[in-house]
Design a protein around this motif. Structure first.
Motif, short mmCIF file in Angstrom:
data_model
loop_
_atom_site.label_atom_id
_atom_site.label_comp_id
_atom_site.label_asym_id
_atom_site.label_seq_id
_atom_site.Cartn_x
_atom_site.Cartn_y
_atom_site.Cartn_z
N VAL A 65 -112.54 86.00 85.96
CA VAL A 65 -113.90 85.79 86.28
C VAL A 65 -114.55 84.24 86.34
O VAL A 65 -113.72 83.45 85.92
CB VAL A 65 -114.84 86.43 84.94
CG1 VAL A 65 -116.19 86.18 85.09
CG2 VAL A 65 -114.27 87.81 84.88
N GLY A 66 -115.06 83.91 87.46
CA GLY A 66 -115.33 82.81 87.68
C GLY A 66 -114.49 81.89 88.76
O GLY A 66 -114.77 80.66 89.13
N ALA A 67 -113.52 82.68 89.23
CA ALA A 67 -112.27 81.74 89.98
C ALA A 67 -113.04 81.42 91.33
O ALA A 67 -113.93 82.18 91.98
CB ALA A 67 -111.25 82.71 90.34
N LYS A 68 -112.96 80.19 91.72
CA LYS A 68 -113.42 79.73 92.75
C LYS A 68 -112.70 79.98 94.04
O LYS A 68 -111.54 80.11 93.97
CB LYS A 68 -113.59 77.95 92.66
CG LYS A 68 -114.51 77.75 91.55
CD LYS A 68 -114.74 76.12 91.82
CE LYS A 68 -115.76 75.72 90.33
NZ LYS A 68 -115.78 74.28 90.25
N PRO A 69 -113.26 80.01 94.96
CA PRO A 69 -112.71 80.38 96.52
C PRO A 69 -111.41 79.39 96.74
O PRO A 69 -111.72 78.29 96.45
CB PRO A 69 -113.59 80.29 97.57
CG PRO A 69 -114.93 80.56 96.68
CD PRO A 69 -114.92 79.66 95.42
N ALA A 70 -110.43 80.06 97.27
CA ALA A 70 -109.17 79.19 97.70
C ALA A 70 -109.77 78.37 98.93
O ALA A 70 -110.72 78.63 99.48
CB ALA A 70 -108.12 80.17 97.98
N LYS A 71 -108.90 77.28 99.12
CA LYS A 71 -109.41 76.38 100.29
C LYS A 71 -109.53 77.04 101.62
O LYS A 71 -110.57 76.68 102.42
CB LYS A 71 -108.34 75.13 100.25
CG LYS A 71 -108.61 74.18 99.27
CD LYS A 71 -107.28 73.01 99.47
CE LYS A 71 -107.34 72.21 98.13
NZ LYS A 71 -106.33 71.13 98.28
N LYS A 72 -108.66 78.03 102.06
CA LYS A 72 -108.93 78.65 103.27
C LYS A 72 -109.31 79.78 103.31
O LYS A 72 -109.58 80.78 104.32
CB LYS A 72 -107.52 78.92 103.73
CG LYS A 72 -106.65 77.44 103.96
CD LYS A 72 -105.35 77.58 104.73
CE LYS A 72 -104.89 76.49 105.05
NZ LYS A 72 -103.41 76.73 105.74
N ALA A 73 -110.21 80.25 102.13
CA ALA A 73 -110.73 81.52 101.72
C ALA A 73 -112.25 81.47 102.59
O ALA A 73 -113.09 80.75 102.79
CB ALA A 73 -111.06 81.80 100.44
#
Length: 255
Positions: A26-34
């Motif tokens: 929960v709360g994971a931030k988007p990967a750089k290329k997402a």
């Protein structure tokens, strides 16, 4: 080979870095290329999603899913309770991304407000990862539907946010014939629950997704599909949805 203290320390550092890079829970931030598929706004919902044209579709655009206040944290989220889906009519008001995908890494968060709440996350608009409170079977919470059940203990319960982190590899074909089944690895609230789980078919018939009515779901075709979210007439909320396209040469989705 004898393991030295230095090599053991190195292994632990690498392992920790790998887990951290996985960005799960929960709360994971988007990967750089997402690509962010839903940020809580009406504008993004309308720009990137539409109703899936199921044989049972009875809803009309604009999407009737409502943007509501997050009941736990700040911000806004989307509620799947479309009037057209009342009574559990899946396929009547399901929404799907306008963009289609093959291999990918997905993060999505959901909250079920009441006991028995039901929805579903469909990979390639084919393969359902179940969102269903109160069921721990192969048709229940976090199951790769009718293929593999998940430990229900990983579920945070109603009224709380939960997260799926998924790496998916599409089926492979040679001359139009399927040679490799799709594979999926899933974390549920940060806990790995499925690793390289093969998926044999589309379940649920023609109203469930692409190829659902093709040879009773066994006739998988070599076309990409969008990410679909199911409306079942329940108050199930979604937020923080992002996807990163991949090109998985090897039959391995573990991360």
């Amino acid at each position: 080979m004898k393991t030295t203290g230095i090599s053991t320390l190195f292994f632990l550092i690498v392992l920790t870095a790998t887990v951290a890079d996985a960005q799960v829970g929960v709360g994971a931030k988007p990967a750089k290329k997402a690509e962010v598929l839903f940020d809580g706004s009406r504008a993004m919902l309308d720009a990137k999603w539409t109703y899936w044209k199921s044989p049972r579709l009875s809803a009309t655009l604009p999407i009737k899913w409502q943007i509501v206040k997050d009941p736990v944290d700040k911000g806004t989220v989307v509620n799947t309770n479309d009037p057209a889906s009342a009574g559990g009519k899946y396929g009547a008001a399901d929404i799907v991304t306008k963009k289609e995908y093959r291999d990918f890494r997905l993060h999505i968060e959901f909250l079920i407000e009441k006991p028995g709440g039901n929805s579903g996350v469909y990979l390639q608009n084919r393969y359902e990862i179940q969102v269903l409170d109160g069921d721990s079977t192969t048709h229940g919470m976090a199951a790769v539907i009718n293929e593999a059940a998940a430990p229900y203990s990983a579920y945070n319960g109603t009224g709380k946010w939960n997260a799926y982190d998924i790496t998916f590899r599409a089926a492979r074909f040679v001359n139009g014939k399927r040679t490799e089944q799709p594979l999926v690895t899933i974390y549920f609230n940060g806990k790995k629950i499925h690793t390289n789980q093969a998926i044999s078919q589309v379940w649920g018939g023609p109203n469930s997704g692409i190829d659902g009515g093709n040879d009773e779901g066994k006739g998988i075709t070599d076309v990409p599909g969008g990410l679909k979210l199911q409306a079942e007439g329940h108050d199930v909320l979604y937020r923080n949805i992002w996807i990163e396209e991949l090109d998985l040469k090897k039959a391995n989705t573990d991360f």
